[in-house]
Design an enzyme around this catalytic site. Structure first.
Site, PDB file in Angstrom:
ATOM      1  N   TYR A 143      41.269  38.330  40.601  1.00 44.68           N
ATOM      2  CA  TYR A 143      39.995  37.644  40.361  1.00 44.68           C
ATOM      3  C   TYR A 143      39.141  38.388  39.336  1.00 44.68           C
ATOM      4  O   TYR A 143      38.519  37.763  38.476  1.00 44.68           O
ATOM      5  CB  TYR A 143      39.227  37.451  41.668  1.00 44.68           C
ATOM      6  CG  TYR A 143      39.911  36.505  42.619  1.00 44.68           C
ATOM      7  CD1 TYR A 143      40.180  35.192  42.255  1.00 44.68           C
ATOM      8  CD2 TYR A 143      40.309  36.925  43.884  1.00 44.68           C
ATOM      9  CE1 TYR A 143      40.811  34.315  43.127  1.00 44.68           C
ATOM     10  CE2 TYR A 143      40.942  36.059  44.757  1.00 44.68           C
ATOM     11  CZ  TYR A 143      41.189  34.759  44.371  1.00 44.68           C
ATOM     12  OH  TYR A 143      41.825  33.896  45.228  1.00 44.68           O
ATOM     13  N   GLU A 144      39.111  39.688  39.420  1.00 51.99           N
ATOM     14  CA  GLU A 144      38.330  40.465  38.458  1.00 51.99           C
ATOM     15  C   GLU A 144      38.832  40.255  37.031  1.00 51.99           C
ATOM     16  O   GLU A 144      38.039  40.258  36.084  1.00 51.99           O
ATOM     17  CB  GLU A 144      38.345  41.955  38.821  1.00 51.99           C
ATOM     18  CG  GLU A 144      37.509  42.265  40.040  1.00 51.99           C
ATOM     19  CD  GLU A 144      37.606  43.702  40.511  1.00 51.99           C
ATOM     20  OE1 GLU A 144      36.682  44.139  41.211  1.00 51.99           O
ATOM     21  OE2 GLU A 144      38.609  44.395  40.180  1.00 51.99           O
TER      22      GLU A 144
END
Length: 171
Positions: A143-144
């Site tokens: 996600y990052e």
């Protein structure tokens, strides 16, 4: 696996084979097999699945639901620009890809679909950000890599503001 052009993302239906799905995390497999249908009927989550065309086998899935986040949970750079009340968000509570297609872009496809659906809903109902609950450190890093940032009070819950910059809108 079929070519990416043959992939489809849409709502979970009865015809889909939920029991054969295996992502490597038993709690996510169990959710899809036993609870997803209940959440849909109770209107607590929408479940979207990726299939190869009209096939019943599931390559991946994600859930979307509504959420409000306490302003104090947001990074200061975001919270200082917002009104002093809970912030309306959409939540990807679960996102998983079948082990047979790990590393083939299905997770990216599902995430892009979730962002698109949330942005469309945000044209009618105010949604400031998309929130995800990462199942583990590998998911958090995934996600990052797409610009999600951890909330201040929970590093496994991440946020992507849905402003024009986050969506690549040049207007």
């Amino acid at each position: 696996m079929n070519t990416p052009d043959a992939l489809a993302v849409g709502p979970l239906e009865r015809r889909h084979d939920r029991k054969a799905f295996s992502c490597g995390l038993p709690e996510l497999d169990r959710y899809l097999a036993h609870q997803a249908g209940q959440d849909i009927r109770r209107r607590t989550a929408r479940v979207f699945v990726c299939t190869a065309g009209n096939a019943n086998a599931l390559l991946g899935f994600y859930t979307l639901s509504a959420l409000s986040v306490d302003l104090s949970s947001l990074p200061k750079v975001l919270s200082r620009r917002l009104p002093r009340h809970p912030v309306p968000c959409a939540l990807i509570g679960r996102l998983a890809v079948d082990e047979s297609v790990h590393g083939q872009g299905i997770g990216r496809l599902l995430l892009a679909d979730a962002v698109k659906r949330t942005a469309v809903a945000g044209e009618t109902v105010a949604i400031h950000a998309l929130i995800v609950d990462a199942a583990n450190d590998a998911a958090r890093r995934f996600y990052e890599s797409f610009g999600f940032a951890p909330l201040t009070d929970n590093p496994m819950r991440l946020l992507l503001p849905l402003g024009r910059a986050a969506l690549g809108d040049s207007q």
